[in-house]
Scaffold this motif. Structure first.
Motif, PDB file in Angstrom:
ATOM      1  N   GLY A 299      20.074  -1.247  -0.883  1.00  0.00           N
ATOM      2  CA  GLY A 299      21.230  -0.435  -0.300  1.00  0.00           C
ATOM      3  C   GLY A 299      20.635   0.424   0.506  1.00  0.00           C
ATOM      4  N   LEU A 300      19.794   1.037   0.256  1.00  0.00           N
ATOM      5  CA  LEU A 300      19.324   2.521   0.970  1.00  0.00           C
ATOM      6  C   LEU A 300      17.768   2.592   0.845  1.00  0.00           C
ATOM      7  N   LEU A 301      16.983   2.790   2.057  1.00  0.00           N
ATOM      8  CA  LEU A 301      15.545   3.307   1.882  1.00  0.00           C
ATOM      9  C   LEU A 301      15.230   4.378   2.862  1.00  0.00           C
ATOM     10  N   VAL A 302      14.644   5.332   2.082  1.00  0.00           N
ATOM     11  CA  VAL A 302      14.104   6.682   2.764  1.00  0.00           C
ATOM     12  C   VAL A 302      12.656   6.868   3.049  1.00  0.00           C
ATOM     13  N   PHE A 303      12.406   6.655   4.310  1.00  0.00           N
ATOM     14  CA  PHE A 303      10.799   6.589   4.614  1.00  0.00           C
ATOM     15  C   PHE A 303      10.689   8.169   5.128  1.00  0.00           C
ATOM     16  N   ARG A 304       9.516   8.707   4.436  1.00  0.00           N
ATOM     17  CA  ARG A 304       8.988   9.814   4.905  1.00  0.00           C
ATOM     18  C   ARG A 304       7.852   9.862   5.795  1.00  0.00           C
ATOM     19  N   ASN A 305       7.613  10.844   6.577  1.00  0.00           N
ATOM     20  CA  ASN A 305       6.260  10.987   7.375  1.00  0.00           C
ATOM     21  C   ASN A 305       6.516  10.017   8.429  1.00  0.00           C
ATOM     22  N   GLN A 306       7.685   9.914   9.409  1.00  0.00           N
ATOM     23  CA  GLN A 306       7.814   8.821  10.092  1.00  0.00           C
ATOM     24  C   GLN A 306       7.754   9.290  11.831  1.00  0.00           C
ATOM     25  N   GLN A 307       6.873  10.229  12.039  1.00  0.00           N
ATOM     26  CA  GLN A 307       6.740  11.182  13.356  1.00  0.00           C
ATOM     27  C   GLN A 307       6.610  10.176  14.600  1.00  0.00           C
TER      28      GLN A 307
ATOM     29  N   ASN B  93       0.931  -1.372  -0.087  1.00  0.00           N
ATOM     30  CA  ASN B  93       0.045   0.012  -0.258  1.00  0.00           C
ATOM     31  C   ASN B  93       0.920   1.160   0.314  1.00  0.00           C
ATOM     32  N   ALA B  94       2.091   1.135  -0.281  1.00  0.00           N
ATOM     33  CA  ALA B  94       2.783   2.259  -0.441  1.00  0.00           C
ATOM     34  C   ALA B  94       3.327   2.839  -1.637  1.00  0.00           C
ATOM     35  N   THR B  95       3.815   4.029  -1.705  1.00  0.00           N
ATOM     36  CA  THR B  95       4.188   4.637  -2.998  1.00  0.00           C
ATOM     37  C   THR B  95       5.815   4.634  -2.856  1.00  0.00           C
ATOM     38  N   VAL B  96       6.682   3.868  -3.745  1.00  0.00           N
ATOM     39  CA  VAL B  96       7.777   3.616  -3.967  1.00  0.00           C
ATOM     40  C   VAL B  96       8.405   4.474  -5.028  1.00  0.00           C
ATOM     41  N   VAL B  97       9.559   5.409  -4.814  1.00  0.00           N
ATOM     42  CA  VAL B  97       9.882   6.013  -5.964  1.00  0.00           C
ATOM     43  C   VAL B  97      11.685   5.555  -5.728  1.00  0.00           C
ATOM     44  N   GLU B  98      12.196   5.141  -6.888  1.00  0.00           N
ATOM     45  CA  GLU B  98      13.827   4.897  -6.952  1.00  0.00           C
ATOM     46  C   GLU B  98      14.547   6.087  -7.322  1.00  0.00           C
ATOM     47  N   LEU B  99      15.569   6.191  -6.197  1.00  0.00           N
ATOM     48  CA  LEU B  99      16.304   7.396  -6.127  1.00  0.00           C
ATOM     49  C   LEU B  99      17.173   7.332  -7.494  1.00  0.00           C
TER      50      LEU B  99
ATOM     51  N   PRO C 202      18.983   3.994 -10.395  1.00  0.00           N
ATOM     52  CA  PRO C 202      18.487   2.761 -10.669  1.00  0.00           C
ATOM     53  C   PRO C 202      19.262   1.504  -9.901  1.00  0.00           C
ATOM     54  N   ASN C 203      20.282   2.064  -9.450  1.00  0.00           N
ATOM     55  CA  ASN C 203      21.101   1.062  -8.751  1.00  0.00           C
ATOM     56  C   ASN C 203      21.189   1.199  -6.971  1.00  0.00           C
ATOM     57  N   LEU C 204      20.677   2.414  -6.639  1.00  0.00           N
ATOM     58  CA  LEU C 204      20.966   2.421  -5.028  1.00  0.00           C
ATOM     59  C   LEU C 204      19.456   3.581  -4.864  1.00  0.00           C
ATOM     60  N   GLY C 205      18.774   3.071  -3.738  1.00  0.00           N
ATOM     61  CA  GLY C 205      17.958   4.073  -2.877  1.00  0.00           C
ATOM     62  C   GLY C 205      16.683   3.950  -3.367  1.00  0.00           C
ATOM     63  N   SER C 206      15.511   3.720  -2.539  1.00  0.00           N
ATOM     64  CA  SER C 206      14.351   3.961  -2.832  1.00  0.00           C
ATOM     65  C   SER C 206      13.712   5.034  -1.776  1.00  0.00           C
ATOM     66  N   GLU C 207      12.621   5.954  -2.232  1.00  0.00           N
ATOM     67  CA  GLU C 207      12.057   6.803  -1.233  1.00  0.00           C
ATOM     68  C   GLU C 207      10.777   6.032  -1.040  1.00  0.00           C
ATOM     69  N   VAL C 208      10.053   5.905   0.222  1.00  0.00           N
ATOM     70  CA  VAL C 208       9.055   5.281   0.508  1.00  0.00           C
ATOM     71  C   VAL C 208       7.765   6.229   1.195  1.00  0.00           C
ATOM     72  N   HIS C 209       6.752   6.177   0.763  1.00  0.00           N
ATOM     73  CA  HIS C 209       5.660   7.002   1.336  1.00  0.00           C
ATOM     74  C   HIS C 209       4.565   5.858   1.775  1.00  0.00           C
ATOM     75  N   GLY C 210       3.737   5.889   2.945  1.00  0.00           N
ATOM     76  CA  GLY C 210       2.783   5.058   3.038  1.00  0.00           C
ATOM     77  C   GLY C 210       3.056   3.865   3.820  1.00  0.00           C
ATOM     78  N   VAL C 211       4.146   3.983   4.683  1.00  0.00           N
ATOM     79  CA  VAL C 211       4.675   2.823   5.456  1.00  0.00           C
ATOM     80  C   VAL C 211       4.946   3.571   6.814  1.00  0.00           C
ATOM     81  N   ASN C 212       4.126   2.964   7.865  1.00  0.00           N
ATOM     82  CA  ASN C 212       4.616   3.540   9.211  1.00  0.00           C
ATOM     83  C   ASN C 212       5.478   2.363   9.893  1.00  0.00           C
ATOM     84  N   LEU C 213       6.777   2.549   9.924  1.00  0.00           N
ATOM     85  CA  LEU C 213       7.645   1.918  10.470  1.00  0.00           C
ATOM     86  C   LEU C 213       7.507   1.482  11.925  1.00  0.00           C
TER      87      LEU C 213
END
Length: 371
Positions: A117-125, A79-85, A87-98
């Protein structure tokens, strides 16, 4: 090298100064801000006088292994939105509450970090505003928590590594006599069992600047010629914590060394235990020499590899921090560097790192890792 290291007491209360005072209204507003309690004062750097014995080895089982047998090992992202930063490293994730992930989802998270290698999760207050006990329980799912030998930590919580700089002090491992603040490293790679999956977030950040650079050590290796990679597979290198300890013993970064520094030998080409991918495993901050080579040979090869890591922008991703961002990376297959470009703003940058240790680095078959 010179840095200012006036210790910050745990009870300090202050807020960010967002702009310089230019008039009476600005001055009054700044004074008002400085009187407000700092929301994360309980997480300010503390430097205990505790001393710790040498670390002992342990058996590490990576949780990503469990996710390999899952019918959908990325279901935690359904149920998340995932955008690759990149091609080979990093994804930004919205919609997951860690903060709400169960153990099965955390296993999947570990596998996804190993693959990207790298995941960036936004909105994790909710995650960031959780307790130190929560942070530690989170980290223990991924491995034995590392206690840093020299850094500041929240009082009574040495397992939480802190980075901190404000207008008057810094408690970071920084070098001032260089034309750049970019220093690529894999965290505490000098340990016998360095970290695997790492979690990091900022509690306060400058208005602009203070980004973090990451590079894929899988990609940096792949860029090299097959013949050279074959040669690197035969090599091992010494990683040392002595310089970092000496930096603190000189009175900087809080002036504390809680555990005597160590050196350990690791493969120059490392194999990830879950994905099986190969990654370059040297870094400018902690790798000192290649075992078995003469000094000039070792220095030439390491300089080439360090320069390759520094200059390979096509292998890198840059994380721009936003409030309530949590970043996870795999120290086995990435390197990173903070960007200290915000000094003139005199603003606070206050971050917390949860650092589980992983396995002793695995080298190519037949490589003797004794020193």
């Amino acid at each position: 090298m010179s840095t200012t290291t006036t210790e910050v007491a745990p009870a300090v209360s202050a807020t960010l100064r967002l702009r310089p005072t230019t008039g009476k209204d600005d001055k009054d507003e700044t004074q008002k801000e400085e009187l407000e309690p700092y929301r994360y004062a309980h997480l300010l750097p503390h430097f205990s006088q505790d001393r710790y014995p040498p670390l002992t080895s342990f058996e590490h089982v990576d949780p990503g292994h469990r996710a390999l047998s899952h019918p959908n090992p990325r279901s935690f992202l359904d149920n998340a939105t995932v955008v690759e930063l990149t091609p080979n490293l990093g994804s930004e994730v919205h919609g997951v509450n860690l903060a709400r992930l169960n153990d099965d989802a955390r296993d999947q998270l570990a596998l996804e970090v190993a693959r990207r290698g790298l995941l960036v999760f936004r909105n994790q207050q909710e995650f960031i505003d959780s307790s130190p006990e929560f942070y530690k329980a989170w980290g223990r799912h991924f491995g034995r928590l590392h206690i840093h030998p020299t850094s500041g930590h929240p009082e009574a919580h040495p397992e939480i590594h802190l980075v901190y700089r404000d207008a008057n002090s810094t408690f970071n491992f920084e070098v001032d006599d260089s034309i750049t603040t970019t220093v690529w490293h894999s965290d505490v790679s000098y340990e016998l069992q360095p970290p695997g999956l790492t979690t990091f977030f900022l509690l306060s950040q400058p208005t602009t600047g203070g980004d973090t650079l990451f590079t894929s050590q899988v990609s940096t290796l792949k860029k090299l010629s097959p013949q050279f990679i074959a040669f690197l597979r035969t090599l091992k290198a010494v990683h040392s914590g002595f310089e970092q300890a000496d930096f603190s013993r000189a009175g900087r970064r809080g002036g504390i060394v809680r555990r005597e520094p160590v050196e350990n030998v690791h493969p120059v080409v490392r194999i990830h235990p879950v994905t099986g991918v190969e990654a370059l495993y040297v870094n400018r901050q902690f790798t000192r020499r290649i075992v078995g080579l003469k000094r000039e040979e070792s220095e030439t090869i390491l300089k080439f590899l360090f320069d390759h890591i520094d200059k390979s922008s096509d292998n890198q991703a840059r994380v721009k921090w936003q409030p309530n961002t949590v970043v996870l990376w795999d120290n086995r297959i990435t390197a990173h560097s903070a960007i200290i470009d915000y000094k003139d703003s005199r603003e606070r940058r206050h971050g917390a790192r949860i650092t589980p240790q992983a396995e002793r680095p695995i080298g190519p078959e037949g490589l003797d890792l004794s020193s």
